[in-house]
Design an enzyme around this catalytic site. Structure first.
Site, PDB file in Angstrom:
ATOM      1  NE  ARG A   1      75.669  18.005 146.154  1.00  0.00           N
ATOM      2  CZ  ARG A   1      75.992  19.212 146.621  1.00  0.00           C
ATOM      3  NH1 ARG A   1      75.032  20.136 146.773  1.00  0.00           N
ATOM      4  NH2 ARG A   1      77.240  19.501 146.937  1.00  0.00           N
TER       5      ARG A   1
ATOM      6  CE  LYS B   1      71.562  24.455 145.815  1.00  0.00           C
ATOM      7  NZ  LYS B   1      71.653  23.881 144.452  1.00  0.00           N
TER       8      LYS B   1
END
Length: 293
Positions: free
Chosen positions: A267, A232
């Site tokens: 995740r 991210k």
């Protein structure tokens, strides 16, 4: 084995926040953290959009992730990249993308999570054998809370931070997730089915995202905690890497630090690398019991 068959429903007063029940499975995060491999069946996801669109390609990638150490495969048919369209894809399109993959993976014995906000798809996925429902919208769309509650799936409740953060990111997230948990309690949902996700990368600053991961122990004192920071932009901001696929080392480091600080599920896109990092962390924990949580 990383899970056990659930034998009874634990009384709320005796609930262990390190236990997560998904269908008939009982995950114990005092044993070791879990890796949830990301399987995007979308054309426009921020890191791997279009890579696994065809069902056969998606299943092949899921097999690779399982071989590399993924405990769970999270199937998503709607991109939630920065700036995504809030109206989302249609139910018919998301169903077309997701359900053939879910059915195929369940048939092969995968533990399947479905990343969706649509109550209709939640019900269909549960009926097809999915073990987990993962909703970035916190089960807030009309009918989602009731649809999820009616299943026996594990439930990942995420904070999106669309409201203004006034009292600090950790406090705001904690308050929101507790409110959503209370909504499930009111419907009679066993709290051991609920896992929290602080929503790293969703409507928060880089500093807030890092603070949420650093305070994993505080959040995981309530419920099992999943951290989803893989590739991210916050990792890119810290490392200076502009290309998502160049953020793997930083993503692995963040996942390992979050787990060391209390998270139970990571995740990730990069399963093999994350599994190796977790194996090293476990070796350190064995060598110095108590020094590493």
């Amino acid at each position: 084995m990383i899970f056990e068959t659930a034998t009874r429903k634990t009384d709320t007063m005796e609930r262990n926040p390190r236990i997560w029940r998904c269908l008939d499975e009982r995950y114990d995060f005092d044993r070791r953290p879990l890796i949830m491999g990301i399987l995007n069946v979308t054309p426009d996801s921020f890191s791997d959009g279009g890579t696994h669109n065809a069902p056969e390609d998606a299943v092949a990638h899921a097999r690779r992730m399982r071989a590399e150490g993924a405990d769970i495969v999270d199937v998503g048919g709607e991109s939630t990249r920065p700036g995504f369209d809030e109206t989302g894809v249609t139910l018919e399109e998301e169903r077309r993308r997701v359900m053939p993959v879910v059915r195929a993976l369940v048939a092969e014995g995968f533990v399947v999570s479905v990343d969706t906000s649509k109550p209709e798809l939640m019900r269909e996925a549960a009926e097809a054998g999915a073990a987990i429902l993962n909703d970035i919208r916190g089960f807030e769309l009309p009918g989602a809370l009731e649809a999820a509650a009616a299943t026996k799936c594990g439930l990942v409740v995420m904070h999106r931070s669309l409201e203004v953060i006034e009292s600090g990111a950790v406090e705001t997230v904690e308050r929101y997730l507790e409110a959503r948990t209370e909504a499930f309690r009111a419907l009679g949902v066993d709290e051991e089915r609920i896992c929290w996700d602080p929503g790293v990368g969703f409507g928060k600053t880089v500093e807030e995202n890092i603070a949420l991961m650093a305070h994993s122990r505080r959040l995981s004192a309530h419920h099992p905690l999943m951290v989803a920071c893989s590739r991210k932009s916050s990792i890119g901001a810290v490392t200076g890497e502009k290309v998502p696929t160049d953020r793997v080392p930083g993503s692995v480091a963040a996942a390992m630090l979050a787990v060391e600080a209390g998270a139970g599920v990571a995740r990730v896109h990069d399963v093999r690398e994350t599994r190796q990092a977790f194996q090293v962390l476990e070796a350190f924990r064995r060598a110095a019991p108590g020094a590493f949580a």
